[in-house]
Design an enzyme around this catalytic site. Sequence first.
Site, PDB file in Angstrom:
ATOM      1  N   TRP A 195      39.454  42.311  36.286  1.00  0.00           N
ATOM      2  CA  TRP A 195      39.536  43.661  36.827  1.00  0.00           C
ATOM      3  C   TRP A 195      40.638  43.870  37.863  1.00  0.00           C
ATOM      4  O   TRP A 195      40.911  44.987  38.255  1.00  0.00           O
ATOM      5  CB  TRP A 195      38.210  44.087  37.439  1.00  0.00           C
ATOM      6  CG  TRP A 195      37.464  43.007  38.198  1.00  0.00           C
ATOM      7  CD1 TRP A 195      36.423  42.271  37.695  1.00  0.00           C
ATOM      8  CD2 TRP A 195      37.659  42.545  39.546  1.00  0.00           C
ATOM      9  NE1 TRP A 195      35.976  41.377  38.646  1.00  0.00           N
ATOM     10  CE2 TRP A 195      36.706  41.531  39.792  1.00  0.00           C
ATOM     11  CE3 TRP A 195      38.541  42.903  40.566  1.00  0.00           C
ATOM     12  CZ2 TRP A 195      36.616  40.853  41.006  1.00  0.00           C
ATOM     13  CZ3 TRP A 195      38.454  42.230  41.779  1.00  0.00           C
ATOM     14  CH2 TRP A 195      37.503  41.214  41.983  1.00  0.00           C
ATOM     15  N   GLU A 243      37.074  29.792  45.871  1.00  0.00           N
ATOM     16  CA  GLU A 243      37.787  31.064  45.798  1.00  0.00           C
ATOM     17  C   GLU A 243      36.866  32.200  46.229  1.00  0.00           C
ATOM     18  O   GLU A 243      35.822  32.426  45.626  1.00  0.00           O
ATOM     19  CB  GLU A 243      38.279  31.306  44.359  1.00  0.00           C
ATOM     20  CG  GLU A 243      39.102  32.561  44.234  1.00  0.00           C
ATOM     21  CD  GLU A 243      39.683  32.770  42.840  1.00  0.00           C
ATOM     22  OE1 GLU A 243      38.917  32.756  41.867  1.00  0.00           O
ATOM     23  OE2 GLU A 243      40.906  32.942  42.741  1.00  0.00           O
ATOM     24  N   LYS A 303      39.353  42.283  25.300  1.00  0.00           N
ATOM     25  CA  LYS A 303      38.060  42.513  25.952  1.00  0.00           C
ATOM     26  C   LYS A 303      38.366  42.752  27.431  1.00  0.00           C
ATOM     27  O   LYS A 303      38.646  41.812  28.179  1.00  0.00           O
ATOM     28  CB  LYS A 303      37.172  41.296  25.719  1.00  0.00           C
ATOM     29  CG  LYS A 303      36.213  40.930  26.831  1.00  0.00           C
ATOM     30  CD  LYS A 303      35.021  41.843  26.940  1.00  0.00           C
ATOM     31  CE  LYS A 303      34.113  41.350  28.058  1.00  0.00           C
ATOM     32  NZ  LYS A 303      34.396  42.043  29.332  1.00  0.00           N
ATOM     33  N   GLU A 334      44.439  31.388  32.722  1.00  0.00           N
ATOM     34  CA  GLU A 334      44.934  31.595  34.084  1.00  0.00           C
ATOM     35  C   GLU A 334      43.703  31.766  34.939  1.00  0.00           C
ATOM     36  O   GLU A 334      43.031  32.791  34.869  1.00  0.00           O
ATOM     37  CB  GLU A 334      45.796  32.862  34.167  1.00  0.00           C
ATOM     38  CG  GLU A 334      46.957  32.900  33.215  1.00  0.00           C
ATOM     39  CD  GLU A 334      48.051  31.907  33.556  1.00  0.00           C
ATOM     40  OE1 GLU A 334      47.901  31.151  34.538  1.00  0.00           O
ATOM     41  OE2 GLU A 334      49.042  31.880  32.816  1.00  0.00           O
ATOM     42  N   CYS A 353      44.526  36.305  42.103  1.00  0.00           N
ATOM     43  CA  CYS A 353      44.370  34.880  41.815  1.00  0.00           C
ATOM     44  C   CYS A 353      45.312  34.052  42.686  1.00  0.00           C
ATOM     45  O   CYS A 353      45.020  32.914  42.992  1.00  0.00           O
ATOM     46  CB  CYS A 353      44.606  34.621  40.337  1.00  0.00           C
ATOM     47  SG  CYS A 353      46.113  35.348  39.709  1.00  0.00           S
TER      48      CYS A 353
HETATM   49  P1  NAI Z   1      34.995  36.509  35.236  1.00  0.00           P
HETATM   50  O1  NAI Z   1      35.966  35.413  35.171  1.00  0.00           O
HETATM   51  O2  NAI Z   1      33.589  36.175  34.966  1.00  0.00           O
HETATM   52  O3  NAI Z   1      35.435  37.679  34.216  1.00  0.00           O
HETATM   53  C1  NAI Z   1      36.695  37.797  33.624  1.00  0.00           C
HETATM   54  C2  NAI Z   1      36.509  38.302  32.212  1.00  0.00           C
HETATM   55  O4  NAI Z   1      35.755  37.385  31.454  1.00  0.00           O
HETATM   56  C3  NAI Z   1      35.759  39.629  32.126  1.00  0.00           C
HETATM   57  O5  NAI Z   1      36.327  40.426  31.113  1.00  0.00           O
HETATM   58  C4  NAI Z   1      34.364  39.178  31.757  1.00  0.00           C
HETATM   59  O6  NAI Z   1      33.608  40.173  31.117  1.00  0.00           O
HETATM   60  C5  NAI Z   1      34.653  38.034  30.840  1.00  0.00           C
HETATM   61  N1  NAI Z   1      33.548  37.095  30.687  1.00  0.00           N
HETATM   62  C6  NAI Z   1      32.542  36.820  31.561  1.00  0.00           C
HETATM   63  N2  NAI Z   1      31.706  35.899  31.069  1.00  0.00           N
HETATM   64  C7  NAI Z   1      32.184  35.552  29.856  1.00  0.00           C
HETATM   65  C8  NAI Z   1      31.763  34.634  28.845  1.00  0.00           C
HETATM   66  N3  NAI Z   1      30.671  33.879  28.987  1.00  0.00           N
HETATM   67  N4  NAI Z   1      32.504  34.541  27.725  1.00  0.00           N
HETATM   68  C9  NAI Z   1      33.616  35.271  27.575  1.00  0.00           C
HETATM   69  N5  NAI Z   1      34.062  36.165  28.475  1.00  0.00           N
HETATM   70  C10 NAI Z   1      33.343  36.315  29.602  1.00  0.00           C
HETATM   71  O7  NAI Z   1      35.158  37.244  36.605  1.00  0.00           O
HETATM   72  P2  NAI Z   1      34.171  38.256  37.364  1.00  0.00           P
HETATM   73  O8  NAI Z   1      32.734  37.984  37.060  1.00  0.00           O
HETATM   74  O9  NAI Z   1      34.634  39.610  37.120  1.00  0.00           O
HETATM   75  O10 NAI Z   1      34.480  37.821  38.850  1.00  0.00           O
HETATM   76  C11 NAI Z   1      33.881  36.645  39.359  1.00  0.00           C
HETATM   77  C12 NAI Z   1      34.858  35.855  40.179  1.00  0.00           C
HETATM   78  O11 NAI Z   1      35.963  35.460  39.397  1.00  0.00           O
HETATM   79  C13 NAI Z   1      35.483  36.616  41.328  1.00  0.00           C
HETATM   80  O12 NAI Z   1      34.668  36.613  42.430  1.00  0.00           O
HETATM   81  C14 NAI Z   1      36.762  35.855  41.549  1.00  0.00           C
HETATM   82  O13 NAI Z   1      36.510  34.748  42.381  1.00  0.00           O
HETATM   83  C15 NAI Z   1      37.130  35.369  40.168  1.00  0.00           C
HETATM   84  N6  NAI Z   1      38.171  36.163  39.520  1.00  0.00           N
HETATM   85  C16 NAI Z   1      39.384  35.611  39.377  1.00  0.00           C
HETATM   86  C17 NAI Z   1      40.399  36.326  38.793  1.00  0.00           C
HETATM   87  C18 NAI Z   1      41.754  35.743  38.647  1.00  0.00           C
HETATM   88  O14 NAI Z   1      42.712  36.482  38.411  1.00  0.00           O
HETATM   89  N7  NAI Z   1      41.928  34.451  38.748  1.00  0.00           N
HETATM   90  C19 NAI Z   1      40.212  37.698  38.333  1.00  0.00           C
HETATM   91  C20 NAI Z   1      38.854  38.169  38.491  1.00  0.00           C
HETATM   92  C21 NAI Z   1      37.906  37.418  39.074  1.00  0.00           C
END
Ligand code: NAI
Length: 499
Positions: free
Chosen positions: A158, A392, A182, A257, A291
Amino acid sequence: MDTSGETLKVYRHYIDGASVAPASDRYFETFNPFTAKPWAMVAQGDARDVDLAVEAAHRAFTSGPWPKLTASQRGALLLRLADLIGPQSLRLAEIEVRDNGKLLSEMAGQTAYMANWYRYYGGLADKIEGAVIPTDKADVLNFTRHEPLGVIAAIVPWNSPLLLTAWKLAPALAAGNTVVIKPSEYTSASILEFMELVEQAGFPSGVVNVVTGFGQDVGAPLSEHPKVAKVAFTGSDRTGQLIYEGAAKGLKRVSMELGGKSPNIVFDDAELDNAVKGVISGIFAATGQTCIAGSRLLVQRSIHDAFVERLVAFAKTARMGNPMSADTQVGPVTNLPQYRKILEYIDIARAEGAIPVLGGGKAVRPECGDGWFVEPTIFVGVGNAMRIAQEEVFGPVLSVIPFEDEDDAVAIANDVQFGLAAGVWTQDIRRALSMSERLRAGTVWVNTYRAVSYLSPFGGYKRSGLGRENGQDMIHEYLQTKSVWISTAAEVPNPFVMR
Ligand code: NAI
Ligand code: MG
């Protein structure tokens, strides 16, 4: 539901060139983090919608106009898409800000800048060349072809929805693949609106599809779908690991990433005013939700107190408020779980003995309204083994850790599971080069922070990721190599031995 009584805008999936209602017939609310109120409804996808989209993408990959296009024609479509972005970039940025609360000044820059990815990879599409291999065998021609993989699943977070989609979509399409995107459940709208431009550019139906919904319901079946060849993911390391495990069952390729705990290292010879700005941009820009956040400030002990004082004085002046306003510098946190997570980490840091010298809780200011705001927070007295230094947070929370000398700085900087980025502030060229070599991170910035480009490889060491995005070579992450042997011999030789 929306308390204002207005009807909310409704977003549906985009599958095979059409707007498609979810099989479940269910929709969920997406929120504006500045008002903490829902502003639109988004299709709640499940495995049935995923299957529809993957089948459409697979059909588009194997039949119809897309596989017949020349590489130059594919490139031309991407260039047309790049041209369509400019006039729409502000509108798309406003949608992103309404959905994720990041500053319009930053998002407008990002949505305009992302056109470069489509232009760059559009230009690269017809410059992917195989090789004629010199052969050690008589009467044979051997050459290579670089071919697309098939259906690519692009799973994005997001914080920068359209930009991080572009990093995957542009090279995937340039290479001739088809894609199912997605989006994050918190920020689906801008990617769906972007599909209008994809359509206008002239991409055939099914080449790009979007299925919205939650990670478990949509992301998981997508990354395990037998007709998906590769999963390109940006997000948390925990989810990255789950996706990697799912993809492994089908021996799919992945590129990831993931997160970071990046050190921003200030030496006593640094130009200190610049270093202060660099540290601020590393942790308070985007409300720390990047990130590459420089969430650990490593500062040389000889200047520790003076530097922290200047940093706090500067950070105190940060204007919080409506992310749509041009003069706002720190906006809200994107979603409620993230807001709670940041506040929880602030409590953890306190319990670990870290001392807040700025902020340290939710922001209650008139200009913040009902939004999900956290005060820019700086902790001193942080040990690198503390959770606040290792995990993080993804918010405006900085940990300050003193160091003695270069060796000490390197040891502390590298002593984390992550390795996405690092910043170094020094005027000494020897030190700059030596540090850039010794830091275990995919990106090192010296006397700058948060610079990224379509031209330069980006990705993580260690738990920060697998593979790279951006730059010329990275198109090979979306290609596979075929070796073709053609015999020019008049006769087939002895068939009982290997040639
Ligand atoms: P997330 O990593 O869980 O979500 C990212 C994407 O993966 C979203 O589209 C989500 O719907 C999808 N996703 C979630 N579970 C999945 C699964 N089992 N299989 C396939 N796709 C799946 O991130 P979230 O929950 O939005 O945020 C949680 C933490 O992640 C944040 O607090 C932050 O620390 C980290 N984060 C890191 C990012 C980066 O750019 N490195 C970006 C967003 C969040
Ligand atoms: Mg939202």
